[in-house]
Motif scaffolding. Structure first.
Motif, PDB file in Angstrom:
ATOM      1  N   SER A  11     -15.263 -89.598  39.994  1.00 42.31           N
ATOM      2  CA  SER A  11     -14.253 -88.677  39.444  1.00 42.31           C
ATOM      3  C   SER A  11     -14.829 -87.779  38.353  1.00 42.31           C
ATOM      4  N   SER A  15     -10.734 -83.548  38.877  1.00 42.99           N
ATOM      5  CA  SER A  15     -10.617 -84.061  40.247  1.00 42.99           C
ATOM      6  C   SER A  15      -9.160 -84.193  40.665  1.00 42.99           C
ATOM      7  N   THR A  16      -8.870 -83.703  41.854  1.00 43.89           N
ATOM      8  CA  THR A  16      -7.553 -83.919  42.440  1.00 43.89           C
ATOM      9  C   THR A  16      -7.596 -85.216  43.238  1.00 43.89           C
ATOM     10  N   SER A  17      -6.450 -85.666  43.678  1.00 43.61           N
ATOM     11  CA  SER A  17      -6.391 -86.864  44.521  1.00 43.61           C
ATOM     12  C   SER A  17      -7.205 -86.656  45.790  1.00 43.61           C
ATOM     13  N   LYS A  18      -7.099 -85.461  46.370  1.00 46.28           N
ATOM     14  CA  LYS A  18      -7.860 -85.171  47.591  1.00 46.28           C
ATOM     15  C   LYS A  18      -9.356 -85.193  47.309  1.00 46.28           C
ATOM     16  N   LEU A  20     -10.886 -86.944  45.033  1.00 50.59           N
ATOM     17  CA  LEU A  20     -11.260 -88.351  44.888  1.00 50.59           C
ATOM     18  C   LEU A  20     -11.359 -89.032  46.252  1.00 50.59           C
ATOM     19  N   TRP A  21     -10.370 -88.775  47.110  1.00 49.34           N
ATOM     20  CA  TRP A  21     -10.375 -89.378  48.442  1.00 49.34           C
ATOM     21  C   TRP A  21     -11.609 -88.925  49.239  1.00 49.34           C
TER      22      TRP A  21
END
Length: 119
Positions: A11, A15-18, A20-21
């Motif tokens: 991270s 960082s966005t959730s996407k 990070l994913w």
């Protein structure tokens, strides 16, 4: 539950959730490739040594089955031929029998032939 160290590695402040994913997915995909390469190397470099026929066959079968999880399938012919290549010259007669059996024997049939010969 997640590993806090891994989260710190993948991270950043923006960082966005996407993000990070995607990074998390790539991280484990890279590990998957490394594991597959390691299993393939182990399969091709495993020696019979002083192992029994049963133990040697079991070790190679386990490696072949583990590779299925990595979309790197080893079929029965390749598995049997790998086993036969590692046998001592004293097994020459049974190697000839196995390789000349029509149709080519499965792993289980070959293993049984070797165990009978060994006993």
């Amino acid at each position: 539950m997640y590993d806090a160290n891994l989260l710190q590695i993948i991270s950043s402040d923006d960082s966005t959730s996407k993000d990070l994913w995607d990074t998390f997915h790539a991280f484990f995909l890279n590990n998957k490739m490394s594991r597959m390469l390691q299993l393939q190397e182990n399969f091709h470099n495993t020696k019979k040594g002083s192992s029994s026929i049963a133990d040697f066959c079991h070790s190679l079968k386990n490696l072949a089955e583990a590779l299925v999880d990595y979309v790197s399938q080893i079929d029965d012919v390749e598995l049997v031929m790998r086993i036969l290549r590692e046998l001592l010259p004293s097994y020459h007669n049974i190697v000839d029998v196995v390789t000349n059996t029509k149709p080519f024997p499965s792993f289980l049939e070959s293993k049984n032939m070797l165990l009978i010969y060994d006993s």
